[in-house]
Design an enzyme around this catalytic site. Structure first.
Site, PDB file in Angstrom:
ATOM      1  N   ASP A 162      45.393 -20.770   6.317  1.00 31.29           N
ATOM      2  CA  ASP A 162      44.739 -20.980   5.019  1.00 31.29           C
ATOM      3  C   ASP A 162      45.521 -20.275   3.912  1.00 31.29           C
ATOM      4  O   ASP A 162      45.697 -20.798   2.817  1.00 31.29           O
ATOM      5  CB  ASP A 162      43.301 -20.455   5.093  1.00 31.29           C
ATOM      6  CG  ASP A 162      42.624 -20.946   6.357  1.00 31.29           C
ATOM      7  OD1 ASP A 162      42.514 -22.167   6.513  1.00 31.29           O
ATOM      8  OD2 ASP A 162      42.265 -20.115   7.216  1.00 31.29           O
ATOM      9  N   HIS A 190      37.502 -19.248   8.555  1.00 32.89           N
ATOM     10  CA  HIS A 190      38.473 -20.347   8.639  1.00 32.89           C
ATOM     11  C   HIS A 190      37.676 -21.648   8.726  1.00 32.89           C
ATOM     12  O   HIS A 190      37.432 -22.184   9.807  1.00 32.89           O
ATOM     13  CB  HIS A 190      39.384 -20.193   9.856  1.00 32.89           C
ATOM     14  CG  HIS A 190      40.233 -21.414  10.074  1.00 32.89           C
ATOM     15  ND1 HIS A 190      41.209 -21.816   9.199  1.00 32.89           N
ATOM     16  CD2 HIS A 190      40.218 -22.356  11.054  1.00 32.89           C
ATOM     17  CE1 HIS A 190      41.752 -22.936   9.624  1.00 32.89           C
ATOM     18  NE2 HIS A 190      41.169 -23.292  10.745  1.00 32.89           N
TER      19      HIS A 190
HETATM   20  P1  NAD Z   1      45.030 -29.081  22.471  1.00 27.45           P
HETATM   21  O1  NAD Z   1      43.839 -29.810  22.961  1.00 27.45           O
HETATM   22  O2  NAD Z   1      46.303 -29.808  22.265  1.00 27.45           O
HETATM   23  O3  NAD Z   1      45.327 -27.890  23.452  1.00 27.45           O
HETATM   24  C1  NAD Z   1      44.352 -27.018  23.866  1.00 27.45           C
HETATM   25  C2  NAD Z   1      44.735 -26.591  25.265  1.00 27.45           C
HETATM   26  O4  NAD Z   1      43.843 -25.569  25.651  1.00 27.45           O
HETATM   27  C3  NAD Z   1      44.613 -27.717  26.292  1.00 27.45           C
HETATM   28  O5  NAD Z   1      45.831 -27.825  27.001  1.00 27.45           O
HETATM   29  C4  NAD Z   1      43.484 -27.262  27.189  1.00 27.45           C
HETATM   30  O6  NAD Z   1      43.665 -27.620  28.538  1.00 27.45           O
HETATM   31  C5  NAD Z   1      43.548 -25.753  27.010  1.00 27.45           C
HETATM   32  N1  NAD Z   1      42.311 -25.052  27.282  1.00 27.45           N
HETATM   33  C6  NAD Z   1      41.039 -25.466  27.043  1.00 27.45           C
HETATM   34  N2  NAD Z   1      40.179 -24.556  27.479  1.00 27.45           N
HETATM   35  C7  NAD Z   1      40.910 -23.540  27.983  1.00 27.45           C
HETATM   36  C8  NAD Z   1      40.583 -22.310  28.602  1.00 27.45           C
HETATM   37  N3  NAD Z   1      39.308 -21.965  28.787  1.00 27.45           N
HETATM   38  N4  NAD Z   1      41.581 -21.508  29.006  1.00 27.45           N
HETATM   39  C9  NAD Z   1      42.855 -21.872  28.849  1.00 27.45           C
HETATM   40  N5  NAD Z   1      43.238 -23.025  28.275  1.00 27.45           N
HETATM   41  C10 NAD Z   1      42.266 -23.841  27.852  1.00 27.45           C
HETATM   42  O7  NAD Z   1      44.571 -28.317  21.143  1.00 27.45           O
HETATM   43  P2  NAD Z   1      45.481 -27.671  20.023  1.00 27.45           P
HETATM   44  O8  NAD Z   1      45.781 -28.691  19.002  1.00 27.45           O
HETATM   45  O9  NAD Z   1      46.575 -26.912  20.666  1.00 27.45           O
HETATM   46  O10 NAD Z   1      44.429 -26.690  19.322  1.00 27.45           O
HETATM   47  C11 NAD Z   1      43.920 -25.562  19.976  1.00 27.45           C
HETATM   48  C12 NAD Z   1      42.826 -24.929  19.146  1.00 27.45           C
HETATM   49  O11 NAD Z   1      43.331 -24.404  17.928  1.00 27.45           O
HETATM   50  C13 NAD Z   1      41.705 -25.876  18.717  1.00 27.45           C
HETATM   51  O12 NAD Z   1      40.477 -25.187  18.843  1.00 27.45           O
HETATM   52  C14 NAD Z   1      41.987 -26.132  17.252  1.00 27.45           C
HETATM   53  O13 NAD Z   1      40.823 -26.503  16.553  1.00 27.45           O
HETATM   54  C15 NAD Z   1      42.472 -24.777  16.853  1.00 27.45           C
HETATM   55  N6  NAD Z   1      43.185 -24.679  15.574  1.00 27.45           N
HETATM   56  C16 NAD Z   1      42.979 -23.557  14.829  1.00 27.45           C
HETATM   57  C17 NAD Z   1      43.631 -23.391  13.632  1.00 27.45           C
HETATM   58  C18 NAD Z   1      43.411 -22.156  12.787  1.00 27.45           C
HETATM   59  O14 NAD Z   1      43.953 -22.087  11.680  1.00 27.45           O
HETATM   60  N7  NAD Z   1      42.657 -21.155  13.217  1.00 27.45           N
HETATM   61  C19 NAD Z   1      44.518 -24.376  13.201  1.00 27.45           C
HETATM   62  C20 NAD Z   1      44.731 -25.496  13.992  1.00 27.45           C
HETATM   63  C21 NAD Z   1      44.058 -25.639  15.189  1.00 27.45           C
HETATM   64  C1  LMR Z   2      43.095 -26.592  10.702  1.00 28.44           C
HETATM   65  O1  LMR Z   2      42.720 -25.840   9.807  1.00 28.44           O
HETATM   66  O2  LMR Z   2      44.107 -27.305  10.616  1.00 28.44           O
HETATM   67  C2  LMR Z   2      42.289 -26.673  11.969  1.00 28.44           C
HETATM   68  O3  LMR Z   2      41.474 -25.540  12.083  1.00 28.44           O
HETATM   69  C3  LMR Z   2      41.508 -27.929  11.962  1.00 28.44           C
HETATM   70  C4  LMR Z   2      40.698 -28.074  13.211  1.00 28.44           C
HETATM   71  O4  LMR Z   2      39.484 -28.162  13.075  1.00 28.44           O
HETATM   72  O5  LMR Z   2      41.270 -28.089  14.318  1.00 28.44           O
END
Ligand code: NAD
Ligand code: LMR
Length: 328
Positions: A162, A190
């Site tokens: 952010d 967030h």
């Molecule tokens: P993704 O689905 O591509 O990958 C997630 C991985 O986590 C998968 O491979 C899944 O098998 C694994 N997983 C699920 N539960 C698990 C557990 N208990 N232990 C270990 N591994 C586990 O998702 P992604 O695009 O890599 O996103 C991951 C997370 O990050 C999501 O929650 C997404 O919303 C979040 N995210 C946060 C921000 C932020 O700014 N905070 C930004 C973008 C994404």
């Molecule tokens: C982002 O800010 O890009 C992510 O947290 C969005 C989401 O919900 O995975």
């Protein structure tokens, strides 16, 4: 003499953020070009996920990173977090099109209770934890509450994406280089309620608010653009942000570990009561980092509009906390 390797645990290691993150950690972009790392990678036990993780590890091997001193695949947090110095908790269920973040709360609370307990049991007593998986603040809060033997301050949530998004919007608006923007803050959750605050920001010593001087743009364009950027990326890509999220995770951990040289960055941290945010709420604050510790920037004036925004995002966090109370 070369440094002793440190242990870095990454969950969700075979996911899309994992794929954008691991290679940069192994190349030294997170902890320094002189710091060897051992990667302790956690995925769910599912065969497909474990196979995908093996593939990622084969690729890591094929990069021949000189700083990659070891690598392990795990399906159990109790082994994945053993003695870990840094833990990046990425694995969670990502939000798909049309899904609200609140829907994710229950699905993810379970994961972060188990992982908090495992960190409590087996991680280094100085482990630095960054939660990326959404809803990141509340997941970090759950992990912290599930790890009573570790210092609460070692649990953080990712607000850096952010912060970086806000910086880019300001750069575009002012026509100035993004790297020249200092003293930016993002308060709160967030989520779209976050309050990105450029009242103190400067570019080459000049006040950004004087350069922009447009409260309508702030309210009607800037805040919604930054707040809803994650959803905009999901709508465009059909997947949530990955490379920019991994980049923000690298920025967050690097600055925490290696310091910010007095510059402000935003971290989601358990409140210590600063700016009237109740203690322990996992809230985005402007901080500086030095010697592996973060410090909240003190003495900022909070005007009526800012207080309103800060309270709105606080209330959302309190609601999220309340929604998981029974699990703690
Ligand atoms: P993704 O689905 O591509 O990958 C997630 C991985 O986590 C998968 O491979 C899944 O098998 C694994 N997983 C699920 N539960 C698990 C557990 N208990 N232990 C270990 N591994 C586990 O998702 P992604 O695009 O890599 O996103 C991951 C997370 O990050 C999501 O929650 C997404 O919303 C979040 N995210 C946060 C921000 C932020 O700014 N905070 C930004 C973008 C994404
Ligand atoms: C982002 O800010 O890009 C992510 O947290 C969005 C989401 O919900 O995975």
């Amino acid at each position: 003499m070369s440094k002793k390797p440190v242990r870095v645990a990454v969950t969700g290691a075979a996911g899309q953020i994992g794929y954008a993150l691991l290679f940069r950690i192994a190349s030294g972009e997170m902890l320094g070009k002189d710091q060897p790392v051992i990667l302790q990678l956690l995925e769910i036990p599912d065969e497909k996920a474990q196979n995908a993780l093996k593939g990622v590890m084969m690729e890591l091997e094929d990069c021949a990173f000189p700083l990659l001193a070891g690598m392990e695949a795990h399906s159990d947090p109790m082994t994945a977090f053993k003695d870990t110095d840094y833990a990046l908790l990425v694995g969670a269920r990502p939000r798909g099109p049309g899904m609200e973040r609140a829907d994710l709360l229950a699905a993810n609370a379970q994961i972060f209770t188990v992982q908090g307990k495992a960190l409590n049991a087996v991680a280094s007593r100085n482990v630095k934890v960054l939660v990326v998986g959404n809803p990141a603040n509340t997941n970090a809060y759950i992990a912290m509450k599930s790890a009573p033997d570790l210092p609460a301050k070692n649990f953080t949530a990712m607000l850096r994406l952010d912060h970086n998004r806000a910086a880019s919007q300001i750069a575009a608006k002012t026509g100035k280089a993004v790297g020249s923007i200092k003293k930016l803050a993002v308060w709160g959750n967030h989520s779209p309620t976050m309050y990105a605050d450029y009242r103190f920001a400067t570019i080459d010593g000049a006040a950004v608010k004087d350069m922009i001087n447009d409260q309508v743009w702030n309210k009607d364009v800037f805040l919604p653009t930054v707040g809803k950027r994650g959803a905009a990326i999901i709508a465009a890509r059909g997947l949530s942000s990955a490379a920019s999220a991994a980049n923000a995770a690298i920025d967050h951990m690097r600055d925490w570990a290696l310091g910010t040289n007095g510059e402000w960055v935003t971290m989601g941290i358990p409140s210590m009561g600063d700016y009237d945010i109740p203690k322990e709420v996992m809230y985005g604050f402007p901080v500086t980092c030095e010697g592996g510790e973060y410090k909240v920037v003190q003495g900022l004036e909070i005007d009526a509009f800012s207080r309103e925004c800060m309270t709105k995002t606080l209330n959302e966090l309190l609601e999220e906390q309340n929604g998981v109370k029974h699990l703690l």
